[in-house]
Design a protein around this motif. Sequence first.
Motif, PDB file in Angstrom:
ATOM      1  N   ALA A   1       9.182  37.289  44.765  1.00 40.64           N
ATOM      2  CA  ALA A   1       8.679  37.331  43.352  1.00 40.64           C
ATOM      3  C   ALA A   1       9.691  37.341  42.724  1.00 40.64           C
ATOM      4  N   ILE A   2       9.835  36.148  41.919  1.00 39.62           N
ATOM      5  CA  ILE A   2      10.697  36.476  40.904  1.00 39.62           C
ATOM      6  C   ILE A   2      10.366  36.239  38.952  1.00 39.62           C
ATOM      7  N   GLU A   3      11.168  37.381  38.810  1.00 43.04           N
ATOM      8  CA  GLU A   3      11.037  37.151  37.003  1.00 43.04           C
ATOM      9  C   GLU A   3      11.727  36.281  36.445  1.00 43.04           C
ATOM     10  N   TRP A   4      11.604  35.080  36.027  1.00 40.49           N
ATOM     11  CA  TRP A   4      11.992  34.200  35.007  1.00 40.49           C
ATOM     12  C   TRP A   4      11.922  34.840  33.610  1.00 40.49           C
ATOM     13  N   ARG A   5      13.477  34.586  32.679  1.00 42.80           N
ATOM     14  CA  ARG A   5      13.356  35.446  31.451  1.00 42.80           C
ATOM     15  C   ARG A   5      14.499  34.509  31.221  1.00 42.80           C
ATOM     16  N   LYS A   6      13.458  33.778  29.815  1.00 40.87           N
ATOM     17  CA  LYS A   6      14.283  33.133  28.863  1.00 40.87           C
ATOM     18  C   LYS A   6      15.231  33.717  27.748  1.00 40.87           C
ATOM     19  N   PHE A   7      16.603  32.834  27.830  1.00 36.75           N
ATOM     20  CA  PHE A   7      17.458  33.108  27.013  1.00 36.75           C
ATOM     21  C   PHE A   7      17.867  32.252  25.553  1.00 36.75           C
ATOM     22  N   GLU A   8      18.666  32.665  25.060  1.00 33.54           N
ATOM     23  CA  GLU A   8      18.638  31.743  23.753  1.00 33.54           C
ATOM     24  C   GLU A   8      20.867  31.142  23.950  1.00 33.54           C
ATOM     25  N   SER A   9      21.132  31.591  24.195  1.00 34.78           N
ATOM     26  CA  SER A   9      22.511  31.410  24.425  1.00 34.78           C
ATOM     27  C   SER A   9      23.211  32.474  25.940  1.00 34.78           C
ATOM     28  N   GLY A  10      24.323  31.382  26.218  1.00 36.62           N
ATOM     29  CA  GLY A  10      25.209  32.534  27.902  1.00 36.62           C
ATOM     30  C   GLY A  10      25.407  33.504  27.578  1.00 36.62           C
ATOM     31  N   ALA A  11      26.122  33.740  25.883  1.00 41.66           N
ATOM     32  CA  ALA A  11      26.315  35.170  25.529  1.00 41.66           C
ATOM     33  C   ALA A  11      25.083  36.662  25.757  1.00 41.66           C
ATOM     34  N   GLU A  12      24.657  35.951  25.457  1.00 41.15           N
ATOM     35  CA  GLU A  12      23.016  36.835  25.910  1.00 41.15           C
ATOM     36  C   GLU A  12      23.118  37.382  27.566  1.00 41.15           C
ATOM     37  N   VAL A  13      22.886  35.409  28.702  1.00 36.60           N
ATOM     38  CA  VAL A  13      22.628  36.212  29.734  1.00 36.60           C
ATOM     39  C   VAL A  13      24.453  37.224  30.382  1.00 36.60           C
TER      40      VAL A  13
END
Length: 343
Positions: free
Chosen positions: A57-69
Amino acid sequence: MTHTRRASIVQALAIALGLFATAAAATAQVRIAYQTVVEPAKVAQADGLYEKATGQAIEWRKFESGAEVITAVASGDIQIGYVGSSPLAAAASRELPIETILVAAEIGSAEALVVRNGSGIAKPADLVGKKIAVPFVSTTHYSLLAALKHWGIDSKTLNIVNLRPTEITAAWQRGDIDAAYVWDPALGKIKESGTLLTSSAEVATWGAPTFDAWIVRRDFAQKNPAFVAQFVRITGQAYAAYRKDAKAFIANTANVDKIARLTGANAADVPELLAGSKFPTLAEQAAPALLGGGTVKALTDTAKFLKEQGKVDKVLADYGPYVSPKHVQAATQASGQAVAAAR
Protein backbone atom coordinates in the motif's frame (compact mmCIF):
# COMPACT_ATOMS: atom_id res chain seq x y z
CA MET A 1 -7.28 -29.32 29.59
CA THR A 2 -4.75 -31.91 28.45
CA HIS A 3 -1.16 -31.06 27.57
CA THR A 4 -1.84 -32.05 23.94
CA ARG A 5 -4.93 -29.82 23.79
CA ARG A 6 -3.03 -26.88 25.32
CA ALA A 7 -0.17 -27.37 22.86
CA SER A 8 -2.61 -27.39 19.96
CA ILE A 9 -4.18 -24.11 21.07
CA VAL A 10 -0.76 -22.49 21.52
CA GLN A 11 0.27 -23.70 18.08
CA ALA A 12 -2.95 -22.38 16.53
CA LEU A 13 -2.44 -19.01 18.18
CA ALA A 14 1.13 -18.88 16.94
CA ILE A 15 -0.01 -19.62 13.40
CA ALA A 16 -2.76 -17.00 13.63
CA LEU A 17 -0.32 -14.41 14.95
CA GLY A 18 2.13 -15.32 12.21
CA LEU A 19 -0.55 -14.86 9.55
CA PHE A 20 -1.52 -11.53 11.10
CA ALA A 21 2.09 -10.36 11.08
CA THR A 22 2.50 -11.46 7.47
CA ALA A 23 -0.66 -9.63 6.45
CA ALA A 24 0.44 -6.53 8.35
CA ALA A 25 3.82 -6.59 6.61
CA ALA A 26 2.16 -7.01 3.22
CA THR A 27 -0.06 -4.00 3.79
CA ALA A 28 2.54 -1.79 5.48
CA GLN A 29 2.14 1.62 3.90
CA VAL A 30 5.02 3.33 2.17
CA ARG A 31 4.84 7.12 2.03
CA ILE A 32 6.02 8.70 -1.21
CA ALA A 33 6.31 12.44 -1.86
CA TYR A 34 5.52 13.68 -5.34
CA GLN A 35 5.36 17.15 -6.83
CA THR A 36 3.21 18.83 -9.48
CA VAL A 37 5.88 18.38 -12.15
CA VAL A 38 4.50 17.15 -15.47
CA GLU A 39 6.19 13.83 -16.26
CA PRO A 40 5.17 10.44 -17.78
CA ALA A 41 5.24 8.40 -14.57
CA LYS A 42 2.19 10.27 -13.29
CA VAL A 43 0.21 7.87 -15.50
CA ALA A 44 1.66 4.84 -13.68
CA GLN A 45 0.88 6.57 -10.38
CA ALA A 46 -2.72 7.19 -11.41
CA ASP A 47 -3.12 3.60 -12.61
CA GLY A 48 -1.82 2.11 -9.35
CA LEU A 49 1.01 0.30 -11.12
CA TYR A 50 3.45 0.89 -8.26
CA GLU A 51 1.14 -0.82 -5.79
CA LYS A 52 0.58 -3.74 -8.18
CA ALA A 53 4.30 -4.24 -8.79
CA THR A 54 5.37 -4.01 -5.15
CA GLY A 55 2.37 -5.54 -3.42
CA GLN A 56 2.50 -2.66 -0.95
CA ALA A 57 0.00 0.00 0.00
CA ILE A 58 1.37 3.44 -0.88
CA GLU A 59 0.34 6.80 0.50
CA TRP A 60 1.12 9.43 -2.13
CA ARG A 61 1.61 12.89 -0.65
CA LYS A 62 1.74 16.01 -2.80
CA PHE A 63 4.34 18.66 -2.01
CA GLU A 64 4.96 22.05 -3.58
CA SER A 65 8.74 22.21 -3.42
CA GLY A 66 11.83 20.06 -3.09
CA ALA A 67 12.80 21.84 0.13
CA GLU A 68 9.56 20.65 1.73
CA VAL A 69 10.17 17.11 0.46
CA ILE A 70 13.69 17.09 1.90
CA THR A 71 12.35 18.16 5.30
CA ALA A 72 9.79 15.33 5.26
CA VAL A 73 12.36 12.75 4.15
CA ALA A 74 14.85 13.94 6.78
CA SER A 75 12.23 13.53 9.51
CA GLY A 76 11.49 9.97 8.44
CA ASP A 77 7.90 10.84 7.53
CA ILE A 78 8.58 10.13 3.84
CA GLN A 79 10.58 7.19 2.50
CA ILE A 80 10.86 8.14 -1.19
CA GLY A 81 10.63 11.65 -2.61
CA TYR A 82 10.82 13.71 -5.79
CA VAL A 83 13.25 16.63 -5.59
CA GLY A 84 15.22 18.97 -7.81
CA SER A 85 18.99 18.99 -8.12
CA SER A 86 19.41 22.13 -6.02
CA PRO A 87 17.58 20.92 -2.88
CA LEU A 88 19.22 17.52 -3.40
CA ALA A 89 22.69 19.10 -3.43
CA ALA A 90 21.79 21.12 -0.33
CA ALA A 91 20.52 18.00 1.46
CA ALA A 92 23.62 16.00 0.57
CA SER A 93 25.81 18.89 1.76
CA ARG A 94 24.04 18.57 5.12
CA GLU A 95 24.92 14.85 4.99
CA LEU A 96 21.34 13.67 5.29
CA PRO A 97 20.93 9.86 5.05
CA ILE A 98 19.61 9.78 1.47
CA GLU A 99 20.62 8.48 -1.93
CA THR A 100 19.56 9.27 -5.47
CA ILE A 101 17.92 6.28 -7.14
CA LEU A 102 16.79 7.78 -10.44
CA VAL A 103 17.27 10.90 -12.52
CA ALA A 104 13.64 11.79 -13.16
CA ALA A 105 14.09 14.59 -15.68
CA GLU A 106 16.77 16.70 -17.26
CA ILE A 107 15.01 20.06 -17.11
CA GLY A 108 14.64 22.30 -20.13
CA SER A 109 11.85 24.72 -20.95
CA ALA A 110 9.56 23.15 -18.33
CA GLU A 111 10.90 25.75 -15.87
CA ALA A 112 11.13 29.41 -16.83
CA LEU A 113 11.46 33.01 -15.73
CA VAL A 114 8.39 35.02 -16.73
CA VAL A 115 7.95 38.78 -16.31
CA ARG A 116 4.50 40.28 -15.76
CA ASN A 117 3.09 42.39 -18.56
CA GLY A 118 3.17 46.03 -17.48
CA SER A 119 6.02 45.47 -15.02
CA GLY A 120 8.42 47.52 -17.13
CA ILE A 121 10.79 44.59 -17.64
CA ALA A 122 11.84 44.20 -21.26
CA LYS A 123 15.40 42.93 -20.78
CA PRO A 124 17.47 41.36 -17.98
CA ALA A 125 18.87 44.72 -16.79
CA ASP A 126 15.31 45.85 -16.07
CA LEU A 127 15.06 43.26 -13.28
CA VAL A 128 17.07 45.53 -10.98
CA GLY A 129 14.85 46.90 -8.23
CA LYS A 130 11.97 44.55 -9.10
CA LYS A 131 10.29 41.90 -6.95
CA ILE A 132 11.01 38.39 -8.21
CA ALA A 133 9.32 35.33 -6.69
CA VAL A 134 10.84 31.87 -6.58
CA PRO A 135 10.67 28.85 -4.23
CA PHE A 136 13.94 29.06 -2.30
CA VAL A 137 16.50 26.26 -2.63
CA SER A 138 14.65 24.87 -5.66
CA THR A 139 15.95 24.20 -9.16
CA THR A 140 14.32 27.44 -10.30
CA HIS A 141 16.07 29.36 -7.51
CA TYR A 142 19.37 27.89 -8.65
CA SER A 143 18.59 28.75 -12.29
CA LEU A 144 17.56 32.30 -11.38
CA LEU A 145 20.81 32.92 -9.51
CA ALA A 146 22.80 31.36 -12.36
CA ALA A 147 21.00 33.54 -14.92
CA LEU A 148 21.68 36.69 -12.89
CA LYS A 149 25.35 35.75 -12.66
CA HIS A 150 25.45 35.20 -16.44
CA TRP A 151 23.87 38.62 -17.01
CA GLY A 152 26.24 40.29 -14.57
CA ILE A 153 23.44 41.34 -12.23
CA ASP A 154 24.01 41.33 -8.47
CA SER A 155 21.15 39.39 -6.88
CA LYS A 156 21.18 41.87 -3.98
CA THR A 157 19.89 44.57 -6.37
CA LEU A 158 16.64 42.60 -6.75
CA ASN A 159 13.93 41.90 -4.22
CA ILE A 160 13.88 38.11 -4.42
CA VAL A 161 11.05 36.63 -2.34
CA ASN A 162 10.46 33.04 -1.27
CA LEU A 163 7.03 31.84 -2.43
CA ARG A 164 5.63 28.39 -3.16
CA PRO A 165 4.08 27.81 -6.64
CA THR A 166 0.49 28.32 -5.45
CA GLU A 167 1.55 31.45 -3.60
CA ILE A 168 3.26 32.71 -6.76
CA THR A 169 0.04 32.31 -8.73
CA ALA A 170 -1.94 34.24 -6.11
CA ALA A 171 0.68 36.99 -5.79
CA TRP A 172 0.83 37.31 -9.57
CA GLN A 173 -2.92 37.73 -9.84
CA ARG A 174 -2.83 40.45 -7.17
CA GLY A 175 0.01 42.23 -8.96
CA ASP A 176 2.29 41.86 -5.93
CA ILE A 177 5.27 40.55 -7.91
CA ASP A 178 6.96 41.62 -11.13
CA ALA A 179 8.39 38.27 -12.23
CA ALA A 180 8.65 34.65 -11.17
CA TYR A 181 10.83 31.63 -11.96
CA VAL A 182 8.69 28.54 -11.51
CA TRP A 183 7.25 25.34 -13.01
CA ASP A 184 3.73 24.19 -13.87
CA PRO A 185 0.91 24.55 -13.12
CA ALA A 186 1.94 27.99 -11.85
CA LEU A 187 4.11 28.57 -14.93
CA GLY A 188 1.22 28.09 -17.33
CA LYS A 189 -0.98 30.45 -15.34
CA ILE A 190 1.51 33.32 -15.18
CA LYS A 191 2.37 32.94 -18.87
CA GLU A 192 -1.19 34.02 -19.66
CA SER A 193 -0.32 37.59 -18.66
CA GLY A 194 3.44 37.51 -18.84
CA THR A 195 6.44 37.29 -21.16
CA LEU A 196 9.17 34.67 -21.12
CA LEU A 197 12.58 36.14 -20.26
CA THR A 198 14.56 32.89 -20.14
CA SER A 199 14.11 29.18 -19.42
CA SER A 200 16.18 26.48 -17.79
CA ALA A 201 17.00 25.12 -21.24
CA GLU A 202 18.87 28.34 -22.02
CA VAL A 203 20.39 28.58 -18.53
CA ALA A 204 21.77 25.05 -19.03
CA THR A 205 23.71 26.26 -22.07
CA TRP A 206 25.28 28.89 -19.79
CA GLY A 207 26.77 26.11 -17.67
CA ALA A 208 24.08 25.59 -15.04
CA PRO A 209 21.96 22.55 -15.99
CA THR A 210 19.29 21.32 -13.59
CA PHE A 211 17.53 18.01 -13.12
CA ASP A 212 14.89 16.33 -10.99
CA ALA A 213 15.50 13.09 -9.14
CA TRP A 214 13.87 10.43 -7.04
CA ILE A 215 15.61 9.92 -3.70
CA VAL A 216 15.18 7.36 -0.94
CA ARG A 217 16.05 7.23 2.74
CA ARG A 218 19.12 5.03 3.00
CA ASP A 219 17.72 2.96 5.87
CA PHE A 220 14.53 2.22 3.93
CA ALA A 221 16.51 1.20 0.83
CA GLN A 222 18.67 -1.17 2.86
CA LYS A 223 15.63 -2.89 4.37
CA ASN A 224 13.46 -2.83 1.24
CA PRO A 225 15.70 -3.24 -1.84
CA ALA A 226 13.03 -5.14 -3.79
CA PHE A 227 10.49 -2.34 -3.30
CA VAL A 228 12.97 0.30 -4.46
CA ALA A 229 13.92 -1.78 -7.51
CA GLN A 230 10.27 -2.20 -8.49
CA PHE A 231 9.62 1.51 -7.97
CA VAL A 232 12.51 2.33 -10.29
CA ARG A 233 11.38 -0.30 -12.83
CA ILE A 234 7.83 1.05 -13.09
CA THR A 235 9.08 4.64 -13.39
CA GLY A 236 11.57 3.60 -16.07
CA GLN A 237 8.86 1.82 -18.04
CA ALA A 238 6.74 4.98 -18.03
CA TYR A 239 9.65 7.05 -19.32
CA ALA A 240 10.42 4.44 -21.99
CA ALA A 241 6.81 4.44 -23.20
CA TYR A 242 6.94 8.21 -23.67
CA ARG A 243 10.38 8.20 -25.25
CA LYS A 244 9.46 5.40 -27.67
CA ASP A 245 6.56 7.33 -29.19
CA ALA A 246 5.77 10.70 -27.63
CA LYS A 247 3.04 11.42 -30.17
CA ALA A 248 1.21 8.19 -29.40
CA PHE A 249 1.62 8.78 -25.67
CA ILE A 250 -0.02 12.20 -25.76
CA ALA A 251 -2.56 11.13 -28.39
CA ASN A 252 -3.97 8.91 -25.66
CA THR A 253 -6.22 11.43 -23.95
CA ALA A 254 -6.42 9.22 -20.86
CA ASN A 255 -2.68 9.70 -20.31
CA VAL A 256 -2.98 13.47 -20.62
CA ASP A 257 -6.00 13.62 -18.33
CA LYS A 258 -4.28 11.58 -15.61
CA ILE A 259 -1.21 13.82 -15.69
CA ALA A 260 -3.36 16.96 -15.63
CA ARG A 261 -5.40 15.63 -12.69
CA LEU A 262 -2.37 14.83 -10.54
CA THR A 263 -0.44 18.00 -11.36
CA GLY A 264 -3.16 20.62 -11.76
CA ALA A 265 -1.79 21.61 -15.18
CA ASN A 266 -4.12 22.41 -18.07
CA ALA A 267 -4.54 19.31 -20.22
CA ALA A 268 -3.84 21.40 -23.32
CA ASP A 269 -0.42 22.34 -21.89
CA VAL A 270 0.69 18.81 -21.00
CA PRO A 271 2.25 17.90 -24.40
CA GLU A 272 4.41 21.04 -24.44
CA LEU A 273 5.41 20.55 -20.81
CA LEU A 274 6.43 16.95 -21.40
CA ALA A 275 8.53 18.11 -24.34
CA GLY A 276 10.22 20.63 -22.02
CA SER A 277 12.27 17.95 -20.26
CA LYS A 278 14.16 14.79 -21.14
CA PHE A 279 13.21 11.65 -19.24
CA PRO A 280 16.16 9.20 -19.17
CA THR A 281 15.43 5.54 -19.77
CA LEU A 282 16.76 2.80 -17.49
CA ALA A 283 19.46 2.04 -20.05
CA GLU A 284 20.65 5.66 -19.83
CA GLN A 285 20.39 5.97 -16.04
CA ALA A 286 23.44 3.95 -15.00
CA ALA A 287 25.63 5.27 -17.83
CA PRO A 288 28.63 7.55 -17.09
CA ALA A 289 26.61 10.65 -18.03
CA LEU A 290 24.13 10.10 -15.19
CA LEU A 291 24.18 7.85 -12.12
CA GLY A 292 27.43 6.32 -13.31
CA GLY A 293 29.29 9.56 -12.63
CA GLY A 294 27.70 12.59 -14.23
CA THR A 295 25.10 13.06 -11.51
CA VAL A 296 27.81 13.15 -8.83
CA LYS A 297 29.64 15.86 -10.76
CA ALA A 298 26.41 17.82 -11.26
CA LEU A 299 25.68 17.71 -7.52
CA THR A 300 29.22 18.80 -6.74
CA ASP A 301 29.01 21.73 -9.16
CA THR A 302 25.59 22.71 -7.81
CA ALA A 303 26.83 22.56 -4.22
CA LYS A 304 29.83 24.75 -5.09
CA PHE A 305 27.51 27.34 -6.63
CA LEU A 306 25.17 27.23 -3.63
CA LYS A 307 28.16 27.69 -1.30
CA GLU A 308 29.27 30.68 -3.38
CA GLN A 309 25.78 32.14 -3.02
CA GLY A 310 25.72 31.48 0.72
CA LYS A 311 22.94 28.88 0.48
CA VAL A 312 24.93 25.99 2.01
CA ASP A 313 27.63 26.03 4.68
CA LYS A 314 30.03 23.56 3.10
CA VAL A 315 30.84 21.49 0.03
CA LEU A 316 31.63 17.83 0.58
CA ALA A 317 34.76 16.24 -0.80
CA ASP A 318 32.69 13.47 -2.40
CA TYR A 319 29.00 13.34 -3.32
CA GLY A 320 29.30 9.75 -4.51
CA PRO A 321 27.60 8.26 -1.41
CA TYR A 322 24.45 10.23 -2.30
CA VAL A 323 24.08 8.70 -5.77
CA SER A 324 23.44 4.98 -6.26
CA PRO A 325 23.14 3.17 -9.62
CA LYS A 326 22.50 -0.21 -7.95
CA HIS A 327 18.72 0.28 -7.82
CA VAL A 328 18.59 0.97 -11.57
CA GLN A 329 20.73 -2.12 -12.16
CA ALA A 330 18.36 -4.20 -10.03
CA ALA A 331 15.37 -2.72 -11.85
CA THR A 332 16.91 -3.52 -15.22
CA GLN A 333 17.47 -7.10 -14.11
CA ALA A 334 13.88 -7.33 -12.85
CA SER A 335 12.60 -6.01 -16.20
CA GLY A 336 14.59 -8.66 -18.04
CA GLN A 337 13.21 -11.39 -15.83
CA ALA A 338 9.66 -10.14 -16.37
CA VAL A 339 10.14 -10.19 -20.15
CA ALA A 340 11.62 -13.71 -20.03
CA ALA A 341 8.73 -14.95 -17.88
CA ALA A 342 6.19 -13.53 -20.33
CA ARG A 343 7.64 -15.48 -23.26
